[in-house]
Write a protein that holds these residues in place. Structure first.
Motif, mmCIF file in Angstrom:
data_model
loop_
_atom_site.group_PDB
_atom_site.id
_atom_site.type_symbol
_atom_site.label_atom_id
_atom_site.label_comp_id
_atom_site.label_asym_id
_atom_site.label_seq_id
_atom_site.Cartn_x
_atom_site.Cartn_y
_atom_site.Cartn_z
ATOM 1 N N PHE A 1 0.922 -1.146 0.085
ATOM 2 C CA PHE A 1 0.081 0.030 0.007
ATOM 3 C C PHE A 1 0.733 1.318 0.011
ATOM 4 C CE2 PHE A 1 -2.673 -3.120 2.286
ATOM 5 C CZ PHE A 1 -3.539 -3.318 1.305
ATOM 6 N N GLU A 2 0.321 2.531 -0.421
ATOM 7 C CA GLU A 2 0.952 3.676 -0.191
ATOM 8 C C GLU A 2 0.449 4.615 0.382
ATOM 9 O OE1 GLU A 2 1.210 5.018 -4.463
ATOM 10 O OE2 GLU A 2 2.099 3.220 -5.177
ATOM 11 N N LYS A 3 1.034 5.509 0.894
ATOM 12 C CA LYS A 3 0.676 6.694 1.627
ATOM 13 C C LYS A 3 -0.569 7.455 1.119
ATOM 14 C CE LYS A 3 2.482 11.116 3.831
ATOM 15 N NZ LYS A 3 3.512 11.731 4.177
ATOM 16 N N GLY A 4 -1.612 7.473 1.906
ATOM 17 C CA GLY A 4 -2.960 7.839 1.535
ATOM 18 C C GLY A 4 -3.946 6.946 1.124
ATOM 19 N N ASP A 5 -3.540 5.699 0.870
ATOM 20 C CA ASP A 5 -4.471 4.734 0.538
ATOM 21 C C ASP A 5 -5.616 4.344 1.719
ATOM 22 O OD1 ASP A 5 -3.178 4.060 -1.897
ATOM 23 O OD2 ASP A 5 -2.275 2.385 -1.206
ATOM 24 N N LEU A 6 -6.739 4.329 1.379
ATOM 25 C CA LEU A 6 -7.781 3.596 2.333
ATOM 26 C C LEU A 6 -7.677 2.346 2.302
ATOM 27 C CD1 LEU A 6 -10.568 6.429 1.839
ATOM 28 C CD2 LEU A 6 -8.887 6.282 3.671
ATOM 29 N N VAL A 7 -7.771 1.454 3.767
ATOM 30 C CA VAL A 7 -7.659 0.132 3.595
ATOM 31 C C VAL A 7 -8.750 -0.334 4.725
ATOM 32 C CG1 VAL A 7 -5.306 -0.187 2.591
ATOM 33 C CG2 VAL A 7 -5.806 0.042 5.360
ATOM 34 N N THR A 8 -9.137 -1.752 4.528
ATOM 35 C CA THR A 8 -9.759 -2.375 5.764
ATOM 36 C C THR A 8 -8.801 -2.845 6.534
ATOM 37 O OG1 THR A 8 -10.284 -4.288 4.625
ATOM 38 C CG2 THR A 8 -12.092 -2.406 4.581
ATOM 39 N N TYR A 9 -8.847 -2.862 7.946
ATOM 40 C CA TYR A 9 -7.949 -3.548 8.561
ATOM 41 C C TYR A 9 -8.423 -4.503 9.830
ATOM 42 C CZ TYR A 9 -3.670 -4.310 11.671
ATOM 43 O OH TYR A 9 -2.691 -4.925 12.456
ATOM 44 N N GLY A 10 -8.422 -5.684 9.684
ATOM 45 C CA GLY A 10 -9.323 -6.371 10.689
ATOM 46 C C GLY A 10 -10.557 -5.993 11.272
ATOM 47 N N LYS B 1 -10.732 -3.456 13.193
ATOM 48 C CA LYS B 1 -10.355 -2.011 13.186
ATOM 49 C C LYS B 1 -11.099 -1.320 12.181
ATOM 50 C CE LYS B 1 -7.585 -2.096 16.541
ATOM 51 N NZ LYS B 1 -7.575 -1.714 17.943
ATOM 52 N N GLY B 2 -11.698 -1.889 11.101
ATOM 53 C CA GLY B 2 -12.401 -0.959 10.210
ATOM 54 C C GLY B 2 -11.587 -0.382 9.117
ATOM 55 N N VAL B 3 -12.074 0.790 8.373
ATOM 56 C CA VAL B 3 -11.204 1.355 7.637
ATOM 57 C C VAL B 3 -10.319 2.263 8.124
ATOM 58 C CG1 VAL B 3 -11.839 3.209 5.695
ATOM 59 C CG2 VAL B 3 -13.468 1.410 6.032
ATOM 60 N N CYS B 4 -9.236 2.362 7.577
ATOM 61 C CA CYS B 4 -8.129 2.993 8.026
ATOM 62 C C CYS B 4 -7.269 3.824 6.803
ATOM 63 C CB CYS B 4 -7.103 2.240 8.740
ATOM 64 S SG CYS B 4 -7.552 1.335 10.382
ATOM 65 N N GLU B 5 -6.654 4.905 7.246
ATOM 66 C CA GLU B 5 -5.756 5.584 6.190
ATOM 67 C C GLU B 5 -4.222 5.294 6.506
ATOM 68 O OE1 GLU B 5 -4.648 9.880 4.423
ATOM 69 O OE2 GLU B 5 -6.120 9.816 5.807
ATOM 70 N N VAL B 6 -3.749 4.863 5.337
ATOM 71 C CA VAL B 6 -2.111 4.820 5.611
ATOM 72 C C VAL B 6 -1.590 6.248 5.458
ATOM 73 C CG1 VAL B 6 -0.030 3.818 4.413
ATOM 74 C CG2 VAL B 6 -2.126 2.599 4.308
ATOM 75 N N LYS B 7 -1.073 6.592 6.672
ATOM 76 C CA LYS B 7 -0.526 7.911 6.977
ATOM 77 C C LYS B 7 1.193 7.978 6.479
ATOM 78 C CE LYS B 7 -3.735 10.501 8.421
ATOM 79 N NZ LYS B 7 -4.196 11.561 7.885
ATOM 80 N N ASN B 8 1.582 6.598 6.706
ATOM 81 C CA ASN B 8 2.881 6.707 6.542
ATOM 82 C C ASN B 8 3.495 5.378 6.417
ATOM 83 O OD1 ASN B 8 5.701 7.851 6.319
ATOM 84 N ND2 ASN B 8 5.978 8.394 8.336
ATOM 85 N N MET C 1 -1.015 3.735 10.440
ATOM 86 C CA MET C 1 -2.251 3.890 9.783
ATOM 87 C C MET C 1 -3.201 4.659 11.094
ATOM 88 S SD MET C 1 -3.394 0.272 8.080
ATOM 89 C CE MET C 1 -2.616 -0.608 9.652
ATOM 90 N N GLN C 2 -4.173 5.371 10.457
ATOM 91 C CA GLN C 2 -5.253 6.056 11.475
ATOM 92 C C GLN C 2 -6.417 5.700 10.955
ATOM 93 O OE1 GLN C 2 -5.419 10.318 10.772
ATOM 94 N NE2 GLN C 2 -6.019 10.555 12.822
ATOM 95 N N SER C 3 -7.300 5.242 12.127
ATOM 96 C CA SER C 3 -8.515 4.691 11.965
ATOM 97 C C SER C 3 -9.602 5.905 11.614
ATOM 98 C CB SER C 3 -9.023 4.152 13.342
ATOM 99 O OG SER C 3 -10.481 3.836 13.109
ATOM 100 N N ALA D 1 -5.322 -9.212 7.571
ATOM 101 C CA ALA D 1 -6.745 -9.041 7.049
ATOM 102 C C ALA D 1 -6.529 -7.571 6.558
ATOM 103 C CB ALA D 1 -7.861 -9.153 7.940
ATOM 104 N N MET D 2 -5.587 -6.936 5.820
ATOM 105 C CA MET D 2 -5.480 -5.742 5.237
ATOM 106 C C MET D 2 -6.130 -5.841 3.754
ATOM 107 S SD MET D 2 -2.177 -3.892 6.629
ATOM 108 C CE MET D 2 -2.395 -2.306 5.668
ATOM 109 N N GLN D 3 -6.891 -5.006 3.307
ATOM 110 C CA GLN D 3 -7.665 -5.120 2.020
ATOM 111 C C GLN D 3 -7.705 -3.563 1.522
ATOM 112 O OE1 GLN D 3 -10.961 -7.407 1.771
ATOM 113 N NE2 GLN D 3 -10.825 -7.777 -0.505
ATOM 114 N N PRO D 4 -7.486 -3.333 0.165
ATOM 115 C CA PRO D 4 -7.862 -2.064 -0.379
ATOM 116 C C PRO D 4 -9.266 -1.825 -0.255
ATOM 117 C CG PRO D 4 -6.303 -3.266 -1.834
ATOM 118 C CD PRO D 4 -6.846 -4.313 -0.620
ATOM 119 N N LEU D 5 -9.748 -0.644 0.273
ATOM 120 C CA LEU D 5 -11.136 -0.462 0.501
ATOM 121 C C LEU D 5 -12.024 -0.579 -1.016
ATOM 122 C CD1 LEU D 5 -13.612 0.332 2.285
ATOM 123 C CD2 LEU D 5 -12.857 2.781 1.915
#
Length: 72
Positions: free
Chosen positions: A2-11, A13-20, A38-40, A59-63
């Motif tokens: 994944f890249e910075k800024g991507d929205l992913v589902t994380y187990g 925790k739900g939808v998270c943004e990759v911050k760094n 990531m930030q929830s 369980a990370m997957q692109p949104l």
């Protein structure tokens, strides 16, 4: 990967943004190991770290991919 800024589902925790994508300066953790920071989207004050390369295990997957599966 994944890249910075991507929205992913994380187990659970739900939808998270990759911050760094970064290393962690913690005792006992390899200094060259990369982690997604990531930030929830539900709990903006939380930071989640997950090792790069463990996406499937965690369980990370692109949104966008998940939405496509649900809608089709």
């Amino acid at each position: 990967m994944f890249e910075k800024g991507d929205l992913v589902t994380y187990g659970c925790k739900g939808v998270c943004e990759v911050k760094n994508i970064t290393t962690l300066n913690l005792e006992g953790i390899p200094k060259d190991r990369l982690y997604y920071e990531m930030q929830s989207m539900v709990n903006a004050g939380s930071r989640i770290f997950s090792p790069v390369g463990q996406e499937e295990k965690n369980a990370m997957q692109p949104l966008a991919e998940l939405l496509h599966e649900v809608l089709n």
